[in-house]
Design an enzyme around this catalytic site. Structure first.
Site, mmCIF file in Angstrom:
data_model
loop_
_atom_site.group_PDB
_atom_site.id
_atom_site.type_symbol
_atom_site.label_atom_id
_atom_site.label_comp_id
_atom_site.label_asym_id
_atom_site.label_seq_id
_atom_site.Cartn_x
_atom_site.Cartn_y
_atom_site.Cartn_z
ATOM 1 N N LYS A 123 34.427 -11.042 4.838
ATOM 2 C CA LYS A 123 34.856 -12.083 5.786
ATOM 3 C C LYS A 123 35.829 -13.051 5.113
ATOM 4 C CE LYS A 123 30.866 -14.942 4.522
ATOM 5 N NZ LYS A 123 29.529 -15.405 4.955
ATOM 6 N N TYR A 167 51.606 -39.838 -5.964
ATOM 7 C CA TYR A 167 51.305 -40.849 -4.945
ATOM 8 C C TYR A 167 50.204 -41.814 -5.385
ATOM 9 C CZ TYR A 167 53.817 -37.796 -1.674
ATOM 10 O OH TYR A 167 54.757 -37.043 -1.039
HETATM 11 C C1 PLP Z 1 28.690 -14.832 3.913
HETATM 12 C C2 PLP Z 1 27.479 -14.074 4.180
HETATM 13 C C3 PLP Z 1 26.928 -13.222 3.212
HETATM 14 C C4 PLP Z 1 27.421 -13.178 1.790
HETATM 15 O O1 PLP Z 1 26.973 -14.345 1.136
HETATM 16 P P1 PLP Z 1 27.252 -14.571 -0.419
HETATM 17 O O2 PLP Z 1 26.432 -15.748 -0.776
HETATM 18 O O3 PLP Z 1 28.716 -14.809 -0.551
HETATM 19 O O4 PLP Z 1 26.816 -13.330 -1.085
HETATM 20 C C5 PLP Z 1 25.862 -12.422 3.569
HETATM 21 N N1 PLP Z 1 25.354 -12.475 4.820
HETATM 22 C C6 PLP Z 1 25.831 -13.302 5.757
HETATM 23 C C7 PLP Z 1 25.223 -13.347 7.097
HETATM 24 C C8 PLP Z 1 26.898 -14.138 5.477
HETATM 25 O O5 PLP Z 1 27.379 -14.961 6.419
#
Ligand code: PLP
Length: 385
Positions: A38, A270
């Site tokens: 993702k 800045y």
């Molecule tokens: C993002 C996510 C993961 C992976 O989590 P990590 O801590 O990056 O391993 C697994 N399951 C779900 C539902 C997630 O949203």
């Protein structure tokens, strides 16, 4: 093109990614591995990372949104693929037609996927998500008997097949936290309720990266690591990547855009939150918060320039920040490394997380689209897609 003429780039080491998949599979030898890609593979580039993970033996891919899953299919990525973050009216039918397993946490979603299956004239693959204590998405225990019974009825009607039952931990990154045992127990209860409703899923899964690395009892049929695939420790208080056999995949670097002598007492960036303590050399790094360099790391972010760790001098601006080289020499075009695996002496994403008061997940995920990803495999440049 090589990177000598690039403003900045994020080098993505696909060899390291594959080795991380291998290491994570070895942690969970009895389970399959879902590579969570993702958020553009946590900023690393979804399609090349998904392909590399599959090559290294990942058995599933996981995304949050259906749009991400559909983009993988549009790029020609095959294999089992689960997505979990739906809103009403989402692209259910497209997902069913693209052979994507969809997640259902509530009756409204079950109704929508059943309607899509009817329209598509095919059986939808559905995974049911239980809220075992996270309090985010997922079905509450009180509503679980009704959801599992309705899913079983839809199975009997030939509309869906329940391929999985799953949940997500709240505090797996705090080994020993009392919620962990409670959530595992709640998951076992949810599985028993589903079995009593007549469901017989292919996969049961709960483990994110910390679960994969530290909790064998959470592995079930499938582990779902995200951040660990990219070589970042999900439990930095317990150990760094190397302690888990992982190697950071992303290196963020830039070419100095300016190097100049300035007198002492000169304000920098800045707000003039940094003032040169004496005559010195200032170097300009052409990356800013629009590229994902956290503004909260103003005055604290580390960067390797001319062989030494420097600290962001003054504020991080939208496109650039300054470092004070003291008496050291540098040239425009010299490399500045913000973070990487650490073995060239450069900082890591974890160092930036500490500097900015966040987690390394956020550091890599926010690296913006203005920064080209450069893919490397076995030390050689390879095309991204
Ligand atoms: C993002 C996510 C993961 C992976 O989590 P990590 O801590 O990056 O391993 C697994 N399951 C779900 C539902 C997630 O949203």
């Amino acid at each position: 093109m090589d990177n000598t003429a690039m403003r900045a780039w994020a080098e993505i080491d696909l060899t390291a990614l594959r080795a991380n998949v291998t290491a994570l599979r070895a942690c969970a030898p009895g389970a399959g591995l879902m590579a969570v890609v993702k958020a553009d593979a946590y900023g690393h580039g979804m399609v090349p990372c998904a392909r590399a993970a599959l090559e290294a033996g990942a058995t599933w891919l996981g995304t949050a949104t259906p749009e991400e899953a559909l983009a993988l299919r549009a790029a020609g990525v095959g294999g089992r693929l689960l997505c979990w973050l739906w809103t009403p009216g989402g692209p259910w039918r497209a997902a069913v037609e693209a052979d994507i397993d969809v997640t259902v946490s509530a009756l409204w979603a079950l109704r929508e996927v059943c309607a899509a299956a009817r329209e598509a004239g095919r059986t939808a693959r559905v995974q049911l998500k239980a809220d075992t204590g996270l309090g985010r998405n997922g079905c509450q225990p009180a509503d679980w008997p009704e959801l599992t019974a309705a899913a079983r009825a839809a199975e009997t009607d030939g509309l869906i097949k329940v391929t999985g039952i799953w949940s997500h931990f709240s505090c797996a990154d705090e080994p020993g936290h009392p919620s962990i045992a409670a959530e595992l127990a709640a998951f076992h209860t949810a599985l028993a309720v589903a079995a009593a409703a007549g469901l017989d899923p292919e996969v049961r899964h709960m483990a994110n990266s910390p679960g994969t690395l530290t909790l064998p009892e959470s592995h079930f049929d499938l582990v779902r690591p995200g951040v660990a695939l990219y070589g970042i420790s999900p439990v930095p208080q317990v150990g760094g990547p190397a302690d888990f056999g992982l190697r950071p995949v992303m290196t963020l670097a830039a070419r100095l855009a300016s190097v100049k002598r300035v007198p002492g007492g000169h304000g920098v960036s800045y707000g003039h939150h940094y003032v040169t303590p004496g005559e010195t050399t200032l170097a300009l790094v052409p990356l800013g918060y629009a590229d994902g360099v956290p503004r909260h790391a103003s005055g604290s972010g580390p960067v390797l320039v001319a062989g030494k760790w420097r600290t962001v001098a003054g504020r991080v601006a939208m496109d650039q920040f300054v470092v004070d080289l003291g008496g050291d020499a540098a040239q425009p075009g010299d490399e500045a490394v913000l973070f990487g695996p650490g073995d060239r002496g450069e900082p890591t994403a974890e160092d930036w997380a500490l500097a900015a008061g966040t987690i390394a997940y956020e550091i890599v995920t926010r690296i913006g689209t203005r920064v080209p990803r450069v893919y490397v495999d076995n030390g050689r440049r390879v095309p991204g897609e």
